[in-house]
Design an enzyme around this catalytic site. Structure first.
Site, PDB file in Angstrom:
ATOM      1  N   MET A 167       0.882  -1.183   0.000  1.00 52.53           N
ATOM      2  CA  MET A 167       0.000   0.000   0.000  1.00 52.53           C
ATOM      3  C   MET A 167       0.894   1.199   0.000  1.00 52.53           C
ATOM      4  O   MET A 167       1.966   1.066   0.513  1.00 52.53           O
ATOM      5  CB  MET A 167      -0.848  -0.065   1.272  1.00 52.53           C
ATOM      6  CG  MET A 167      -2.315  -0.026   1.024  1.00 52.53           C
ATOM      7  SD  MET A 167      -2.999   1.420   1.843  1.00 52.53           S
ATOM      8  CE  MET A 167      -4.474   1.590   0.894  1.00 52.53           C
ATOM      9  N   PRO A 168       0.608   2.304  -0.455  1.00 52.09           N
ATOM     10  CA  PRO A 168      -0.531   2.809  -1.226  1.00 52.09           C
ATOM     11  C   PRO A 168      -0.608   2.247  -2.651  1.00 52.09           C
ATOM     12  O   PRO A 168       0.371   1.713  -3.158  1.00 52.09           O
ATOM     13  CB  PRO A 168      -0.289   4.311  -1.289  1.00 52.09           C
ATOM     14  CG  PRO A 168       0.845   4.603  -0.372  1.00 52.09           C
ATOM     15  CD  PRO A 168       1.580   3.325  -0.223  1.00 52.09           C
TER      16      PRO A 168
END
Lengths: 63, 63, 63, 63, 63, 63
Positions: free
Chosen positions: B1-2
């Site tokens: 993530m992101p």
């Protein structure tokens, strides 16, 4: 609803079948909703269309 | 993530490579996370599958 | 179109502003489309709603 | 913005044209924004990539 | 399936109701599937989380 | 990558934890990739923002 969406690599029909079956079982059990209410969508992304750590997966695979 | 997801037109491999590199750099710098944590996905949408202002892009391009 | 979607952590307004500006610049330059055509969407995901390697981000942060 | 995304079956150009036109009209009227601001994206999902109730749509269609 | 997803501004319950009803009618008619098969999801995006032309919507609204 | 995204109802932390764990296990096993490569995102959708068969879930729940 609920809707489970998988973005991942190219998969065989058998693997898609297994993922749909098992994701649906897990979601139905944990969220406590009937399996009929659960939708699974599979997007097969070409390695050239995915980047991890700033590099295309297709480049990493060529190394 | 992101995770950064781009829905856009058909692109060459070189352009995908540059987008992944530069989106990852921007995200890593601004969000203050290592580049390895950042994923970029590119969906190339045919102009016949995108509408703007009520018209298919493919129709606009034919004019 | 094109549409850039970021799923990431909670961000300040200043950081959102910078991400939108710089993602738009990169996309406009590489895809060769005017900046006005480019849309950026930011989804701030609570760490409790994201899993990496089978664990919630919120659990990893508590360690 | 706003952005309307449809994940559905394979569609003819005529049907895509009609969906884009009519989704845009509805969104523009209800959300009270000009049609030019509205984007529609259509993802045509192969029945083998969609599961409902734990089964692939392609399997259901074969019965 | 099919699934219609709207990313747009904050909406009243009455407007959500109308969008769901009318999007479902259009999709059912054009795609030739029963209304029961159609799902609509509405994501209300804060203007601070959407960029158009390199600027946050919240900034444009302040001008 | 791969990325599993769930759009569903409000969930407790314990249920999110279980979903992330078990979705990751299934994906890792079937796709034959290490668990560390797998990301799960959970979007909790208010019943007022989801329509099935042309009606808001919140309306159905009130009946």
């Amino acid at each position: 609803m609920p809707i489970i969406n998988l973005n991942g690599p190219k998969l065989s029909t058998a693997k898609k079948k297994e993922l749909v079956k098992r994701f649906t079982e897990v979601a139905s059990e944990v969220i406590e909703l009937p399996e009929e209410a659960i939708i699974v969508e599979i997007n097969e992304m070409p390695p050239e269309n995915v980047g991890v750590g700033g590099e295309l997966l297709s480049e990493k695979e060529d190394k």
